[in-house]
Design a protein around this motif. Sequence first.
Motif, PDB file in Angstrom:
ATOM      1  N   THR A 195      63.012  24.394  25.117  1.00 19.18           N
ATOM      2  CA  THR A 195      63.165  24.243  26.499  1.00 19.18           C
ATOM      3  C   THR A 195      63.593  25.109  27.480  1.00 19.18           C
ATOM      4  O   THR A 195      63.100  25.689  28.562  1.00 19.18           O
ATOM      5  N   GLU A 196      64.691  25.745  26.971  1.00 18.36           N
ATOM      6  CA  GLU A 196      65.390  27.119  27.827  1.00 18.36           C
ATOM      7  C   GLU A 196      64.431  28.253  27.773  1.00 18.36           C
ATOM      8  O   GLU A 196      64.380  28.946  28.599  1.00 18.36           O
ATOM      9  N   LYS A 197      63.803  28.631  26.393  1.00 17.84           N
ATOM     10  CA  LYS A 197      62.807  29.653  26.528  1.00 17.84           C
ATOM     11  C   LYS A 197      61.621  29.390  27.312  1.00 17.84           C
ATOM     12  O   LYS A 197      61.092  30.149  27.754  1.00 17.84           O
ATOM     13  N   SER A 198      61.093  28.124  27.343  1.00 19.27           N
ATOM     14  CA  SER A 198      60.067  27.794  28.224  1.00 19.27           C
ATOM     15  C   SER A 198      60.487  28.234  29.749  1.00 19.27           C
ATOM     16  O   SER A 198      59.533  28.568  30.689  1.00 19.27           O
ATOM     17  N   ARG A 199      61.660  27.795  30.027  1.00 16.46           N
ATOM     18  CA  ARG A 199      62.108  27.822  31.346  1.00 16.46           C
ATOM     19  C   ARG A 199      62.340  29.528  31.677  1.00 16.46           C
ATOM     20  O   ARG A 199      61.789  30.152  32.916  1.00 16.46           O
ATOM     21  N   GLN A 200      62.973  30.363  30.893  1.00 18.43           N
ATOM     22  CA  GLN A 200      62.590  31.634  30.919  1.00 18.43           C
ATOM     23  C   GLN A 200      61.593  32.268  31.143  1.00 18.43           C
ATOM     24  O   GLN A 200      61.406  33.187  32.121  1.00 18.43           O
ATOM     25  N   ILE A 201      60.548  31.883  30.367  1.00 22.66           N
ATOM     26  CA  ILE A 201      59.223  32.618  30.325  1.00 22.66           C
ATOM     27  C   ILE A 201      58.636  32.325  31.695  1.00 22.66           C
ATOM     28  O   ILE A 201      57.970  33.002  32.301  1.00 22.66           O
ATOM     29  N   SER A 202      58.745  31.117  32.338  1.00 19.85           N
ATOM     30  CA  SER A 202      58.275  30.489  33.541  1.00 19.85           C
ATOM     31  C   SER A 202      58.723  31.348  34.510  1.00 19.85           C
ATOM     32  O   SER A 202      57.948  31.787  35.698  1.00 19.85           O
ATOM     33  N   ALA A 203      60.150  31.594  34.635  1.00 19.72           N
ATOM     34  CA  ALA A 203      60.599  32.468  35.740  1.00 19.72           C
ATOM     35  C   ALA A 203      60.371  33.848  35.567  1.00 19.72           C
ATOM     36  O   ALA A 203      59.887  34.686  36.712  1.00 19.72           O
ATOM     37  N   GLU A 204      60.195  34.422  34.524  1.00 20.65           N
ATOM     38  CA  GLU A 204      59.814  36.104  34.124  1.00 20.65           C
ATOM     39  C   GLU A 204      58.191  36.209  34.468  1.00 20.65           C
ATOM     40  O   GLU A 204      58.041  37.407  34.741  1.00 20.65           O
ATOM     41  N   GLY A 205      57.354  35.182  34.394  1.00 18.45           N
ATOM     42  CA  GLY A 205      56.380  35.444  34.614  1.00 18.45           C
ATOM     43  C   GLY A 205      55.623  35.255  36.159  1.00 18.45           C
ATOM     44  O   GLY A 205      54.818  35.439  36.488  1.00 18.45           O
ATOM     45  N   ILE A 206      56.671  34.984  36.999  1.00 16.57           N
ATOM     46  CA  ILE A 206      56.338  34.984  38.473  1.00 16.57           C
ATOM     47  C   ILE A 206      56.206  36.070  38.853  1.00 16.57           C
ATOM     48  O   ILE A 206      57.020  37.173  38.611  1.00 16.57           O
ATOM     49  N   VAL A 207      55.338  36.264  39.857  1.00 13.45           N
ATOM     50  CA  VAL A 207      55.031  37.711  40.428  1.00 13.45           C
ATOM     51  C   VAL A 207      55.370  37.544  41.772  1.00 13.45           C
ATOM     52  O   VAL A 207      54.798  36.703  42.591  1.00 13.45           O
ATOM     53  N   MET A 208      56.239  38.401  42.412  1.00 12.28           N
ATOM     54  CA  MET A 208      56.489  38.581  43.539  1.00 12.28           C
ATOM     55  C   MET A 208      55.876  39.610  44.364  1.00 12.28           C
ATOM     56  O   MET A 208      55.424  40.692  43.930  1.00 12.28           O
ATOM     57  N   LEU A 209      54.946  39.216  45.468  1.00 14.78           N
ATOM     58  CA  LEU A 209      53.968  40.057  46.339  1.00 14.78           C
ATOM     59  C   LEU A 209      54.653  40.764  47.383  1.00 14.78           C
ATOM     60  O   LEU A 209      54.454  41.774  47.744  1.00 14.78           O
ATOM     61  N   LYS A 210      55.641  40.051  47.669  1.00  5.66           N
ATOM     62  CA  LYS A 210      56.201  40.460  49.005  1.00  5.66           C
ATOM     63  C   LYS A 210      57.740  39.890  49.150  1.00  5.66           C
ATOM     64  O   LYS A 210      57.817  38.895  48.741  1.00  5.66           O
ATOM     65  N   ASN A 211      58.673  40.745  49.716  1.00  2.91           N
ATOM     66  CA  ASN A 211      60.112  40.262  49.896  1.00  2.91           C
ATOM     67  C   ASN A 211      60.672  40.959  51.031  1.00  2.91           C
ATOM     68  O   ASN A 211      61.522  41.770  50.801  1.00  2.91           O
ATOM     69  N   ASP A 212      60.191  40.722  52.471  1.00  5.36           N
ATOM     70  CA  ASP A 212      60.687  41.495  53.439  1.00  5.36           C
ATOM     71  C   ASP A 212      61.993  40.952  53.823  1.00  5.36           C
ATOM     72  O   ASP A 212      62.215  39.666  53.703  1.00  5.36           O
ATOM     73  N   ASN A 213      62.670  41.833  54.308  1.00  6.01           N
ATOM     74  CA  ASN A 213      63.956  41.559  55.326  1.00  6.01           C
ATOM     75  C   ASN A 213      65.027  40.962  54.329  1.00  6.01           C
ATOM     76  O   ASN A 213      65.924  40.056  54.644  1.00  6.01           O
ATOM     77  N   ALA A 214      64.611  41.178  52.938  1.00  6.74           N
ATOM     78  CA  ALA A 214      65.575  40.712  51.901  1.00  6.74           C
ATOM     79  C   ALA A 214      65.928  39.130  52.130  1.00  6.74           C
ATOM     80  O   ALA A 214      66.847  38.614  51.872  1.00  6.74           O
ATOM     81  N   VAL A 215      64.607  38.478  52.440  1.00  5.69           N
ATOM     82  CA  VAL A 215      64.841  36.959  52.357  1.00  5.69           C
ATOM     83  C   VAL A 215      65.245  36.358  50.946  1.00  5.69           C
ATOM     84  O   VAL A 215      65.995  35.140  51.015  1.00  5.69           O
ATOM     85  N   LEU A 216      64.867  36.819  49.893  1.00 11.59           N
ATOM     86  CA  LEU A 216      64.917  36.577  48.510  1.00 11.59           C
ATOM     87  C   LEU A 216      66.162  37.306  47.998  1.00 11.59           C
ATOM     88  O   LEU A 216      66.215  38.641  48.368  1.00 11.59           O
ATOM     89  N   PRO A 217      67.057  36.727  47.267  1.00 10.16           N
ATOM     90  CA  PRO A 217      67.470  35.514  46.712  1.00 10.16           C
ATOM     91  C   PRO A 217      67.798  34.782  47.924  1.00 10.16           C
ATOM     92  O   PRO A 217      68.671  35.134  48.957  1.00 10.16           O
ATOM     93  N   VAL A 218      67.452  33.256  47.880  1.00  6.83           N
ATOM     94  CA  VAL A 218      68.101  32.310  48.941  1.00  6.83           C
ATOM     95  C   VAL A 218      69.685  31.907  48.687  1.00  6.83           C
ATOM     96  O   VAL A 218      70.111  32.013  47.667  1.00  6.83           O
ATOM     97  N   GLU A 219      70.232  31.886  49.889  1.00 10.23           N
ATOM     98  CA  GLU A 219      71.863  31.652  49.573  1.00 10.23           C
ATOM     99  C   GLU A 219      72.084  30.171  49.431  1.00 10.23           C
ATOM    100  O   GLU A 219      71.403  29.229  49.944  1.00 10.23           O
ATOM    101  N   LYS A 220      72.493  29.900  48.328  1.00 14.56           N
ATOM    102  CA  LYS A 220      72.753  28.575  47.878  1.00 14.56           C
ATOM    103  C   LYS A 220      73.349  27.591  48.770  1.00 14.56           C
ATOM    104  O   LYS A 220      72.921  26.352  48.962  1.00 14.56           O
ATOM    105  N   ASP A 221      73.989  27.974  49.675  1.00  8.89           N
ATOM    106  CA  ASP A 221      74.992  27.293  50.766  1.00  8.89           C
ATOM    107  C   ASP A 221      73.985  26.934  52.024  1.00  8.89           C
ATOM    108  O   ASP A 221      74.428  26.132  52.777  1.00  8.89           O
ATOM    109  N   LYS A 222      73.138  27.784  52.048  1.00  5.56           N
ATOM    110  CA  LYS A 222      71.799  27.572  53.380  1.00  5.56           C
ATOM    111  C   LYS A 222      71.106  26.325  53.136  1.00  5.56           C
ATOM    112  O   LYS A 222      70.587  26.223  51.818  1.00  5.56           O
ATOM    113  N   CYS A 223      70.307  25.807  54.099  1.00  3.98           N
ATOM    114  CA  CYS A 223      69.554  24.729  53.965  1.00  3.98           C
ATOM    115  C   CYS A 223      68.216  25.170  53.660  1.00  3.98           C
ATOM    116  O   CYS A 223      67.603  25.795  54.695  1.00  3.98           O
ATOM    117  N   ILE A 224      67.452  24.402  52.763  1.00  4.52           N
ATOM    118  CA  ILE A 224      66.169  24.810  52.683  1.00  4.52           C
ATOM    119  C   ILE A 224      65.207  23.650  53.009  1.00  4.52           C
ATOM    120  O   ILE A 224      65.454  22.682  52.637  1.00  4.52           O
TER     121      ILE A 224
END
Length: 220
Positions: free
Chosen positions: A12-41
């Motif tokens: 399960t842990e390995k599947s979680r790791q693969i899922s995360a590492e396989g994500i492709v970021m196309l854009k991240n303007d204004n340093a919006v990511l990573p999301v701050e944990k205490d902010k409301c989503i």
Amino acid sequence: MATITLDWDKYTEKSRQISAEGIVMLKNDNAVLPVEKDKCIAVFGRIQSNYYKSGTGSGGMVNVTEIVGITEGLKRCGANLNTELIDTYTEWEKENPFDTGIGRGGEPWSQVEMPLEEEFVKHISENSDYAIVIIGRSAGEETDSSAVEGSYYLSELEKEMMQKVRRHFKKMIVLLNVGGIIDMSYINEISPDSILYVWQGGMIGGLGVADVLLGNTNPS
């Protein structure tokens, strides 16, 4: 003869790791990511509770003990979510249930989105710091994608959702829970701050997505 005991937690842990590492970021303007944990989503899109873990066909029919979607993954990772918006989608889905289609190869490419009133989106924005919009698509064995709205192209309701969210949120993230590419022209026109292809990450894919959104793992 030696007995081999499989540690499913490691799988399960390995599947979680693969899922995360396989994500492709196309854009991240204004340093919006990573999301701050205490902010409301605020999470928009009915796929927040109908995560596509896999495509159609034999792989899609594998029985699993649970499916952790993106909203649930964020919740388990301690993110601060707008519960009013989640509850609104939950109530709407009681009258508009997920369409499973008819048999193998008969699944629809996508699900009808919940219509959003302008004032409601504005209200949610006044109580949230980030907007996440999830677009979902099924496709696979027996049911490839097609050049129509709701498959390769966005539906009108999806366009309206993105337009209204962009109008009222300063920080907007689009997640594509899909098995293949889709038309990006309208998404580029809306110009969200961040766009990620999160694909179909398996039964706990939502945890992999949460790891990337919260900065625990770097995407591809």
